[in-house]
Design an enzyme around this catalytic site. Structure first.
Site, short mmCIF file in Angstrom:
data_model
loop_
_atom_site.label_atom_id
_atom_site.label_comp_id
_atom_site.label_asym_id
_atom_site.label_seq_id
_atom_site.Cartn_x
_atom_site.Cartn_y
_atom_site.Cartn_z
N GLU A 97 24.44 12.88 69.02
CA GLU A 97 22.85 13.43 69.90
C GLU A 97 23.03 12.79 70.42
O GLU A 97 21.31 12.17 70.17
CB GLU A 97 21.84 14.43 68.77
CG GLU A 97 20.59 15.32 69.30
CD GLU A 97 19.51 15.62 68.64
OE1 GLU A 97 19.21 16.78 68.61
OE2 GLU A 97 19.44 14.59 67.74
N ASP B 117 22.29 11.89 64.68
CA ASP B 117 20.48 12.81 64.92
C ASP B 117 20.00 11.83 66.05
O ASP B 117 19.88 10.48 65.75
CB ASP B 117 20.35 13.20 63.40
CG ASP B 117 18.57 13.49 63.83
OD1 ASP B 117 19.21 14.94 64.37
OD2 ASP B 117 17.63 13.36 63.88
#
Ligand code: GLC
Length: 529
Positions: A266, A202
């Site tokens: 990401e 993330d």
């Protein structure tokens, strides 16, 4: 786990929003044992790996992206034993399980933060980013969080601010502190030892912040709007060069595991040359990186061709691109790219599946499932509630498995945690029974990838590009697509007869075709000699 070496280089990954996929225990919330129940379906569909949205304990102010224990399982989703079972059952079907790892910030309920706010001398104070107010009490700099508010909140005592690039309940970690590195290396090993196939990382670009906490500068003409925060380039609040040292180290750790594990970032980068850096320049870093310039392309021939060509020109030799058009933040592909037109959704799947590298589907893409508008009083996502772009809840609604009450997601009489909307015949059961469905097309495309006929590594050569049609050669195949709702004809000088390997129109496979192609609205074909 996946036993085949290099399995990830042409993998079809499937993102599961764990709360929304399948409820096994009748509480209206999807869970890990529900995913176990659905593994045979995924195996039938032909996916190589699943990425689970956050599964760790969390107060859910950002639905799991606010982690309070990196070594556990959220009680809504199950137990550590359930996770072990899921990993094992998935491995029996040759499916890798990737977990979502959130290293940019923790929950404000994480024991590290609870200790950090006790006192300036607390052991864990340095795990987070603290700075004194400016004279007069204003926040230390101009950084804003994901809601547009100042990215700084005063800690208890009121004499220092802590940084949060997302919600105030998600304090950013301080990666300048070596202890944070040690903690996360422990987390990686804990899950890798349990057999996870890797991690989706993330906010992978965000871990380090400018050491001097300089103001972010204003946007420049030509900047991608999605790259900006509140009209500023986030060049100091994230995107720092030091982040690459983290991934060099994590790559060494993961590469010590057999069979191969994978790191998927990401990476919120819109310049393909900057994206390329995350694959590693001098030393290898992430195996795979999300490609947001492509995700934010429009479903138009020139826009997509430009994004694909720029990506492939920039990536280091031998690196694996990823192609996706949907996720839990941005929406489902049938809506955001295709505005609900199922013909376009088929074309999008053909395109995504025939590009070389990794394909990442978001659950429901294989059905042509669209977003569901959630009325304001039922919206649960705090970060986007009432925002102009709409709540992210619209693309987090439960998976429709069959016709009838709750569409088989949870038991009749149970209330699903988010409303499911009206799904007509968009559900697994109905589409499995219909050989002309989006689901069967998707399955056929994944099978072609598996046997190496689609998505082979290598260049994408432009055969034809105009406002309506894009045709490209990748490996042995040529993909030809009409990106418009009107019928059109093109002649392609392809040298020799061709056959249709896959088509958005059911029942067209195997036909001898060309050199003149009459393409119906949103029709796409994959051709082979
Ligand atoms: C990522 C996640 C998003 C989350 C944010 C903060 O962008 O995809 O859902 O809100 O990070 O963790």
């Amino acid at each position: 786990m996946q036993a085949k070496p290099g399995w990830w280089q042409r993998a079809a990954l499937y993102q599961i929003y764990a709360r929304s996929w399948r409820d096994s225990n009748g509480d209206g919330i999807g869970d890990l044992l529900g995913i176990v129940e659905g593994l045979d379906y995924l195996s039938w569909l032909g996916v190589d790996g699943i990425w689970l949205s956050p599964t760790m304990p969390s107060p859910n102010t950002d639905w799991g992206y606010d982690v309070s224990d990196y070594l556990g399982v959220h009680p809504d989703l199950g137990t550590l034993a359930d996770m072990d079972r899921l990993i094992e059952e998935a491995a029996r079907r040759d499916i890798a399980v990737l977990l979502d790892l959130v290293p940019n910030h923790t929950s404000s309920s994480h024991p590290w933060f609870l200790d950090a706010i006790r006192a300036k001398q607390a052991d864990h104070r340095g795990y987070y980013v603290w700075a004194p107010p400016k004279p007069g009490g204003a926040p230390p700099n101009n950084w804003t969080d994901a809601t547009g508010a100042p990215a700084w909140t005063l800690g208890p005592g009121g004499d220092e601010y802590y940084l949060h690039n997302f919600l105030p309940t998600q304090p950013d970690l301080n990666w300048w502190d070596p202890r944070v590195h040690t903690e996360f290396e422990k987390v990686l090993r804990f899950w890798l030892d349990r057999g996870v196939g890797g991690f989706r990382i993330d906010v992978a670009h965000g871990l380090y912040k400018d050491a001097a906490l300089r103001d972010d500068p204003p946007a420049m003409p030509g900047d991608h709007p999605a790259a900006l925060r509140d009209g500023h380039r986030t060049v100091y609040s994230s995107h720092r060069p030091e982040v690459h040292t983290v991934y060099q180290r994590w790559r060494q750790i993961t590469d010590n595991y057999e069979p191969a594990r994978v790191l998927l970032g990401e990476t919120w980068e819109f310049d393909p040359r900057r994206l390329a850096e995350y694959y590693g320049r001098e030393r290898p870093e992430l195996h795979l990186c999300f490609n947001f310039a492509f995700v934010f392309s429009e479903m138009r021939a020139r826009s997509l061709a430009a994004a694909v060509e720029a990506t492939l020109a920039a990536l280091p030799l031998g690196s694996t691109p990823t192609w996706t058009a949907s996720n839990h933040d941005l929406g489902r592909l049938a809506t955001r790219w295709c505005h609900g037109d199922q013909r376009a959704a088929r074309t999008a799947l053909v395109l995504l599946a025939s590009l070389p590298g990794v394909l990442v589907l978001y659950y429901g893409d294989e059905l042509g499932l669209g977003d569901v508008e959630i009325p304001p009083d039922l919206q649960l996502d705090e970060m986007t509630r009432g925002r102009p772009g709409g709540s992210r809840d619209r693309c987090r609604t439960p998976m429709p498995w069959q016709p009838g009450e709750n569409y088989g997601f949870c038991a009749p009489g149970t209330r699903p945690w988010l409303p499911m909307g009206e799904q007509a015949s968009t559900n697994v059961h109905s589409e499995r029974a219909d050989h002309g469905s989006v689901l069967h097309l998707c399955r056929q495309l994944l099978a072609l990838r598996r046997c190496g006929r689609l998505a082979a590594a290598g260049p994408v050569e432009r055969v034809l590009l105009d406002d309506q049609v894009w045709a490209f050669r990748a490996g042995e195949t040529i993909t030809l697509a009409n990106f418009s709702p009107t019928t059109t004809t093109r002649e392609l000088a392809l040298g020799g007869p061709l056959r249709t390997l896959a088509s958005t129109r059911p029942g067209q496979t195997g036909e001898k075709v060309g050199p003149v192609f009459k393409l119906g609205p949103w029709e796409a074909l994959v051709l082979t000699p």
